[in-house]
Design a protein around this motif. Structure first.
Motif, PDB file in Angstrom:
ATOM      1  N   TYR A   1      46.523   6.415  -4.806  1.00  0.00           N
ATOM      2  CA  TYR A   1      45.579   7.678  -4.620  1.00  0.00           C
ATOM      3  C   TYR A   1      45.202   7.799  -3.302  1.00  0.00           C
ATOM      4  O   TYR A   1      45.430   9.024  -2.789  1.00  0.00           O
ATOM      5  CB  TYR A   1      44.302   7.230  -5.378  1.00  0.00           C
ATOM      6  CG  TYR A   1      43.313   8.275  -5.447  1.00  0.00           C
ATOM      7  CD1 TYR A   1      43.744   9.566  -6.215  1.00  0.00           C
ATOM      8  CD2 TYR A   1      42.442   8.106  -4.534  1.00  0.00           C
ATOM      9  CE1 TYR A   1      42.395  10.216  -6.288  1.00  0.00           C
ATOM     10  CE2 TYR A   1      41.373   9.312  -4.566  1.00  0.00           C
ATOM     11  CZ  TYR A   1      41.328  10.226  -5.476  1.00  0.00           C
ATOM     12  OH  TYR A   1      40.419  11.269  -5.362  1.00  0.00           O
ATOM     13  N   VAL A   2      45.089   6.638  -2.252  1.00  0.00           N
ATOM     14  CA  VAL A   2      44.763   7.117  -0.883  1.00  0.00           C
ATOM     15  C   VAL A   2      45.855   7.577  -0.030  1.00  0.00           C
ATOM     16  O   VAL A   2      45.733   8.618   0.622  1.00  0.00           O
ATOM     17  CB  VAL A   2      44.240   5.500  -0.448  1.00  0.00           C
ATOM     18  CG1 VAL A   2      43.979   5.829   1.261  1.00  0.00           C
ATOM     19  CG2 VAL A   2      43.000   5.215  -0.932  1.00  0.00           C
TER      20      VAL A   2
ATOM     21  N   PHE B   1      38.105   9.514  -7.941  1.00  0.00           N
ATOM     22  CA  PHE B   1      38.621   8.028  -7.756  1.00  0.00           C
ATOM     23  C   PHE B   1      38.193   7.033  -8.726  1.00  0.00           C
ATOM     24  O   PHE B   1      37.195   6.748  -8.561  1.00  0.00           O
ATOM     25  CB  PHE B   1      38.419   7.484  -6.141  1.00  0.00           C
ATOM     26  CG  PHE B   1      39.157   6.048  -6.124  1.00  0.00           C
ATOM     27  CD1 PHE B   1      40.269   5.785  -6.244  1.00  0.00           C
ATOM     28  CD2 PHE B   1      38.094   5.259  -5.352  1.00  0.00           C
ATOM     29  CE1 PHE B   1      40.746   4.541  -6.245  1.00  0.00           C
ATOM     30  CE2 PHE B   1      38.902   3.971  -5.118  1.00  0.00           C
ATOM     31  CZ  PHE B   1      40.058   3.700  -5.357  1.00  0.00           C
TER      32      PHE B   1
ATOM     33  N   SER C   1      45.038   2.549  -6.841  1.00  0.00           N
ATOM     34  CA  SER C   1      44.337   2.810  -5.878  1.00  0.00           C
ATOM     35  C   SER C   1      44.904   3.184  -4.517  1.00  0.00           C
ATOM     36  O   SER C   1      44.609   4.103  -3.653  1.00  0.00           O
ATOM     37  CB  SER C   1      43.313   1.665  -5.562  1.00  0.00           C
ATOM     38  OG  SER C   1      42.440   1.421  -6.776  1.00  0.00           O
TER      39      SER C   1
ATOM     40  N   LEU D   1      34.748   4.193  -1.161  1.00  0.00           N
ATOM     41  CA  LEU D   1      35.424   5.640  -1.479  1.00  0.00           C
ATOM     42  C   LEU D   1      35.173   6.280  -2.891  1.00  0.00           C
ATOM     43  O   LEU D   1      35.205   7.435  -3.147  1.00  0.00           O
ATOM     44  CB  LEU D   1      36.944   5.307  -1.328  1.00  0.00           C
ATOM     45  CG  LEU D   1      37.820   6.615  -1.737  1.00  0.00           C
ATOM     46  CD1 LEU D   1      37.865   7.811  -0.629  1.00  0.00           C
ATOM     47  CD2 LEU D   1      39.438   6.108  -1.470  1.00  0.00           C
TER      48      LEU D   1
ATOM     49  N   SER E   1      47.438  12.121  -0.374  1.00  0.00           N
ATOM     50  CA  SER E   1      47.303  13.205   0.377  1.00  0.00           C
ATOM     51  C   SER E   1      46.610  12.960   1.802  1.00  0.00           C
ATOM     52  O   SER E   1      46.051  11.901   2.094  1.00  0.00           O
ATOM     53  CB  SER E   1      46.145  14.188  -0.421  1.00  0.00           C
ATOM     54  OG  SER E   1      45.021  13.591  -0.328  1.00  0.00           O
TER      55      SER E   1
ATOM     56  N   LYS F   1      39.918  10.558   4.923  1.00  0.00           N
ATOM     57  CA  LYS F   1      38.374  10.078   4.482  1.00  0.00           C
ATOM     58  C   LYS F   1      38.457   8.502   4.562  1.00  0.00           C
ATOM     59  O   LYS F   1      37.490   7.839   4.756  1.00  0.00           O
ATOM     60  CB  LYS F   1      38.333  10.616   3.210  1.00  0.00           C
ATOM     61  CG  LYS F   1      36.991  10.380   2.639  1.00  0.00           C
ATOM     62  CD  LYS F   1      36.742  10.762   1.270  1.00  0.00           C
ATOM     63  CE  LYS F   1      36.811  12.419   1.210  1.00  0.00           C
ATOM     64  NZ  LYS F   1      36.405  12.950  -0.312  1.00  0.00           N
ATOM     65  N   PHE F   2      39.683   7.809   4.114  1.00  0.00           N
ATOM     66  CA  PHE F   2      39.530   6.288   4.185  1.00  0.00           C
ATOM     67  C   PHE F   2      39.457   5.793   5.391  1.00  0.00           C
ATOM     68  O   PHE F   2      38.754   4.987   5.785  1.00  0.00           O
ATOM     69  CB  PHE F   2      41.116   5.904   3.355  1.00  0.00           C
ATOM     70  CG  PHE F   2      41.015   4.766   3.083  1.00  0.00           C
ATOM     71  CD1 PHE F   2      40.450   4.070   1.987  1.00  0.00           C
ATOM     72  CD2 PHE F   2      41.739   3.801   3.867  1.00  0.00           C
ATOM     73  CE1 PHE F   2      40.439   2.561   1.528  1.00  0.00           C
ATOM     74  CE2 PHE F   2      41.694   2.335   3.278  1.00  0.00           C
ATOM     75  CZ  PHE F   2      41.256   1.682   2.314  1.00  0.00           C
TER      76      PHE F   2
ATOM     77  N   ARG G   1      42.898  12.501   1.630  1.00  0.00           N
ATOM     78  CA  ARG G   1      42.286  11.279   1.392  1.00  0.00           C
ATOM     79  C   ARG G   1      42.526  10.134   2.511  1.00  0.00           C
ATOM     80  O   ARG G   1      41.655   9.202   2.690  1.00  0.00           O
ATOM     81  CB  ARG G   1      42.916  10.621   0.086  1.00  0.00           C
ATOM     82  CG  ARG G   1      42.699  11.819  -0.994  1.00  0.00           C
ATOM     83  CD  ARG G   1      43.608  11.384  -2.195  1.00  0.00           C
ATOM     84  NE  ARG G   1      43.558  12.451  -3.237  1.00  0.00           N
ATOM     85  CZ  ARG G   1      44.392  12.475  -4.003  1.00  0.00           C
ATOM     86  NH1 ARG G   1      45.454  11.686  -4.276  1.00  0.00           N
ATOM     87  NH2 ARG G   1      44.346  13.617  -4.939  1.00  0.00           N
ATOM     88  N   LYS G   2      43.605  10.215   3.198  1.00  0.00           N
ATOM     89  CA  LYS G   2      43.924   9.157   4.039  1.00  0.00           C
ATOM     90  C   LYS G   2      42.886   9.373   5.185  1.00  0.00           C
ATOM     91  O   LYS G   2      42.407   8.321   5.933  1.00  0.00           O
ATOM     92  CB  LYS G   2      45.213   9.541   4.979  1.00  0.00           C
ATOM     93  CG  LYS G   2      46.414   9.108   4.045  1.00  0.00           C
ATOM     94  CD  LYS G   2      47.590   9.387   4.561  1.00  0.00           C
ATOM     95  CE  LYS G   2      48.945   9.081   3.704  1.00  0.00           C
ATOM     96  NZ  LYS G   2      50.082   9.461   4.370  1.00  0.00           N
TER      97      LYS G   2
ATOM     98  N   ASP H   1      33.757   9.784  -3.616  1.00  0.00           N
ATOM     99  CA  ASP H   1      34.840  10.572  -4.323  1.00  0.00           C
ATOM    100  C   ASP H   1      34.760  10.462  -5.970  1.00  0.00           C
ATOM    101  O   ASP H   1      35.200   9.306  -6.195  1.00  0.00           O
ATOM    102  CB  ASP H   1      36.419  10.436  -3.710  1.00  0.00           C
ATOM    103  CG  ASP H   1      37.323  11.199  -4.143  1.00  0.00           C
ATOM    104  OD1 ASP H   1      37.022  12.125  -5.186  1.00  0.00           O
ATOM    105  OD2 ASP H   1      38.567  11.159  -3.659  1.00  0.00           O
TER     106      ASP H   1
END
Length: 477
Positions: A320-321, A381, A317, A374, A324, A330-331, A327-328, A378
């Motif tokens: 994955y975050v 994910f 996990s 997330l 890219s 968005k997190f 994604r960072k 997503d």
């Protein structure tokens, strides 16, 4: 009242103008002591290291200031300006140069002469301490800055800078060698070997001792490439040479190493060589110590192999975050919406360091709600742990915390750790017995072979006269 105030203001202006004129004369018309004429001339001087003043008539002042020199004669300060200054001995300053302090304004001045060796020594220490490249001394901006500060400084090339670093190394080696041989106490050693990503073997040897102020300093004796083969004999030859070069082979107390097999052969050989010189206490009975922090590392790594897939899901996990930038972002937006501080951050672990796994789980547990959100936002994910798995992670993190805290405590180098060993290892053993789910996992190890935990906790039993303690076990106390 206005007239009095005007007079005071005018007096202050005159005093300030006088000081500025005096400073200008000191700075702009300074000369070196090597160019100083005889004391009977009309040119006025200060000292070997103070400001040099020209252009002031050599009328005899009310008091004559003199300076002791290495010669039998004394040089006089004949200018009336020295009635306004107090000479300060340079012994209290880093450069050892004398100063002149104005009696009225308490302004401290010194000569403009640049000590080339002093500046180069400071630049060398700057490069070494902050690991700057040798080409730093050739940077245009750096040279412009030094020229602005010291117009008489002669710049050097990076090859010359390398020579200065080697000269500093030799001077420091002599100083540390004298230091290690100056006290009557004994020295304990720690050593470690590892392989770089280029498959080069390295060895580090560190000396620990108690100084005259009862502090516990350490000195890195050697950090270098260890050519193959990395056998006990080869390691013993290298360490013996290092100890002989430093002249401390007869002052050793103990050595602490990890559990590598080669280290056991190495210590046996080293102990035999030192016993031939009668250099060890008790014939080296307590010479070899196993690193407790390393033992704890082996215990936890052995147990972590048999934990379920929750740790793997957390690792995936986080990867994955961090995979890219989108994604960072968005997190971070999710964390902001949930009111979670983004400063804590997500930490990835390193497979060879279990404490990094603990830090990874601790950070992931802080953001578990963000991971769940997330997953809803997503569709790609797929590795978010379930609610039951998050509970296991929470319990595992609380279980690993004592290991982490004790490892950090026993890894200290500024304080003794031998007195902390027994109590903290007992706390870990007690924690293992209380955590049934961890004990059951550890009991399911392959082939029924002994784990690092079993080997380390397999202590001999001690019998006492009292029947109550006939089956007393040290770590079960």
């Amino acid at each position: 009242m206005a007239n009095v105030a005007d007079l005071k203001l005018e007096d202050l202006k005159l005093q300030r103008l006088w000081v500025l004129k005096l400073e200008a004369e000191i700075i702009e018309m300074s000369i070196n002591i090597e160019d100083e004429p005889d004391c009977g001339s009309d040119v006025d001087v200060m000292s070997d290291d103070g400001p040099y003043i020209l252009g002031i008539p050599s009328t005899e002042p009310s008091s004559v200031v003199t300076l002791e020199t290495n010669e039998t004669t004394k040089r006089k300060r004949r200018s009336v300006v020295w009635d306004e200054f107090t000479i300060i001995d340079g012994k209290g300053f880093d450069d050892g140069k004398n100063r002149a302090e104005c009696k009225r304004w308490k302004v401290t001045l010194r000569d403009k002469k640049v000590d080339q060796d002093f500046v180069r020594d400071k630049i060398t220490k700057l490069i070494v301490r902050h690991e700057l490249p040798l080409v730093f001394v050739e940077y245009e901006e750096f040279r412009e800055l030094i020229t602005y500060l010291f117009s008489g400084y002669t710049h050097i090339a990076q090859n010359t800078q390398m020579s200065d670093i080697l000269r500093l190394y030799n001077l420091e080696s002599i100083r540390i060698r004298n230091l290690l041989n100056s006290f009557a106490g004994r020295i304990s050693l720690t050593s470690d070997l590892w392989t770089s990503i280029t498959n080069d073997g390295y060895i580090a040897l560190t000396a620990h001792y108690i100084d005259k102020d009862w502090l516990l300093p350490k000195k890195l004796l050697k950090f270098c490439i260890l050519p193959p083969p990395h056998t006990g004999i080869h390691i013993c030859e290298m360490v013996s040479k290092i100890l002989s070069d430093w002249g401390i082979d007869r002052k050793l107390f103990s050595i602490t190493l990890d559990n590598a097999i080669a280290n056991f052969y190495f210590v046996d050989l080293l102990k035999k060589n030192l016993n031939l010189k009668n250099a060890l206490l008790c014939r080296g009975l307590h010479f070899h110590n196993r690193c407790c922090a390393h033992i704890l590392n082996l215990i936890v790594q052995d147990g972590m192999k048999h934990i379920d897939d929750s740790v793997v899901l957390v690792r995936s996990s986080i990867a994955y975050v961090k995979g890219s930038h989108a994604r960072k972002v968005k997190f971070l937006e999710i964390c902001k919406q949930l009111g979670l501080q983004s400063s804590k951050g997500l930490r990835a672990d390193v497979s060879t360091r279990w404490n990094s796994t603990y830090l990874m789980l601790d950070s992931a547990l802080f953001y578990y709600k963000a991971f769940e959100n997330l997953e809803l936002m997503d569709d790609n994910f797929k590795t978010c742990p379930s609610f039951e798995q998050w509970l296991k992670i929470e319990r595992l993190t609380s279980f690993l915390y004592p290991f982490y805290a004790i490892t950090v405590l026993l890894s200290g180098s500024k304080y003794p750790t031998a007195n902390l060993y027994f109590e903290n290892v007992w706390e870990i053993h007690k924690s293992l017995l209380e955590e049934e789910f961890m004990v059951s996992k550890l009991a399911e190890m392959d082939n029924g072979s002994k784990s690092q935990l079993d080997i380390y906790l397999d202590e001999p039993k001690i019998s006492f006269n009292d029947n109550e303690y006939d089956e007393y076990d040290v770590l079960a106390f």
